[in-house]
Motif scaffolding. Structure first.
Motif: not given
Length: 441
Positions: A7-12
């Protein structure tokens, strides 16, 4: 890196696109993990630990609606873009352009990201795409080798690439104003630029020096491919001895107050910081060696005693063949949970990179919620950029700045070029409002 809950968004990547994507996704209610490898590791072109570091220039280009980037900036501003908020808050004089104090700009972005309750900033390098969860890759044109290799493997082919060059920055109090003067072309914008005049003899001597100067070589396995909008000054000279005189060194609209006439050529410098202590040499991106830069650029009238706060450099920019491997929603076709944003998608320019970050920051959380997100109209600057990535020919795909040539043509009577551009901007902003209201932005 450990996998995160679904349910999380990872931004690289904590550049312009990554910050914008994280900000928009958090605004959509997502919990965001934003990974930035600085200060543990720096790319060849970066030296600040702040997010959103501007490298090539401090200019965000024109503000007028006769230029498509002006329209794009206004669209982002109306959509509550963090990038535009930071730019407007840290602007410095630049005539008809929007330029920023680059240190204040990146500090502003960093402070906003760190203070957001739904964004967690992680200072760590990501060397492989996470195996689970929704991911936005905004690692930029200088993506590290390890992560770049993983992206290439998943995208199903080698990256395309070009070389991008950086212009030198000069300390203002080292400029000789007995030779240089302050003015903007045709008197527009007051005295925002510093102008160094060259006679015909001085100009051609400068061109010969550029053509014979030592350059930083490419590595053996790399072919030099320059983006046309950021061509090194020495490459312009190689194309033709008058090419710079019709480009960044054109004297049109710049009368020398000592003579009342336009010089044969002019080198312009633009304010680079809020306090006007630094000026960058406009259009002088370069891959000359440092000693050659000092030798040749100090031969320019007014810059004989110039002190360089930063010399120019060259670095490799990597981008995807977006029409081949990305969907219209910026998802990787082979793995739709992975989104891409910024220059790595194949747009060029600060504003364009932030714009694609903005779109990815909307697409990712709404896709995670299984919501259908209408795409921005093709008549808008946002939609035109998105169409460039989705609809261009894969065989000839190259990085692109936003321009009115990407917009659908106007219907009806013929118009002058300037009037047609303004009409396209009016149409874009009107259509943007309908899209915004539909999305509740």
């Amino acid at each position: 890196m450990e996998s995160e809950p679904l349910n999380k968004i990872i931004v690289i990547g904590g550049g312009l696109a990554g910050c914008e994507a994280a900000w928009q996704a958090a605004g959509e209610g997502a919990e965001v993990l934003l990974y930035e490898m600085k200060p543990q590791r720096f790319s060849p072109a970066h030296n600040s630990s702040n997010l959103g570091e501007l490298v090539c220039s401090n200019s965000l280009r024109g503000t007028g609606m006769n230029n498509a980037v002006g329209c794009l900036k206004e669209e982002l501003r109306r959509c509550a873009s963090l990038f535009m908020e930071a730019a407007d808050a840290t602007a410095v004089p630049a005539g008809g352009a929007l330029a920023v104090d680059r240190e204040a700009f990146s500090a502003y972005l960093t402070g906003k990201i760190e203070a957001h309750p739904r964004i967690t900033l992680v200072r760590d390098e990501v060397t492989a795409i996470p195996a689970e969860g929704t991911v936005i890759i905004a690692s930029g044109p200088l993506t590290s080798e390890a992560l770049s290799a993983d992206i290439a493997r998943r995208a199903g082919g080698e990256h395309l690439y070009f070389y991008d060059a950086i212009a030198p920055i000069v300390e203002a109090d080292s400029i000789d104003f007995s030779k240089a003067w302050r003015a903007s072309r045709y008197g527009k914008g007051g005295d925002d630029y510093v102008n160094c005049p060259l006679t015909r003899e001085e100009y051609f001597a400068f061109i010969e020096a550029l053509k014979g100067a030592q350059k930083v070589p490419a590595r053996d396995f790399e072919k030099m491919i320059h983006f046309e909008g950021c061509m090194p000054i020495e490459e312009m000279a190689e194309r033709g001895e008058m090419t710079p005189a019709f480009g960044p060194m054109k004297p049109v609209g710049l009368a020398d107050p000592r003579t009342g006439r336009e010089p044969f050529a002019v080198v312009q410098l633009r304010q680079d910081d809020r306090h006007a202590t630094l000026y960058n040499i406009v259009g002088f991106q370069t891959k000359l060696t440092y000693p050659e830069q000092r030798r040749i650029f100090t031969a320019i009238p007014g810059l004989e005693n110039a002190r360089f706060a930063r010399l120019g450099s060259v670095h490799r920019n990597t981008f995807l063949n977006a029409p081949t491997c990305l969907t219209r929603s910026l998802q990787l076709k082979s793995d739709p949970r992975i989104f891409f944003a910024g220059q790595i998608t194949g747009v060029e320019g600060y504003v364009e990179s932030a714009a694609i970050g903005f779109l990815a920051g909307l697409f990712a959380p709404r896709t995670l919620r299984n919501e259908t997100l209408p795409h921005p109209p093709l008549t808008t600057a946002l939609g035109a950029l998105q169409s460039h990535l989705a609809d261009s020919s894969p065989e000839n795909f190259q990085p692109m700045n936003v321009n009115y040539g990407l917009f659908p043509p106007l219907e009806g009577r013929k118009m002058k070029r300037a009037d047609r551009r303004l009409a396209m901007a009016e149409r874009a902003l009107a259509d943007l409002e309908s899209w915004r209201k539909n999305l509740d932005l």
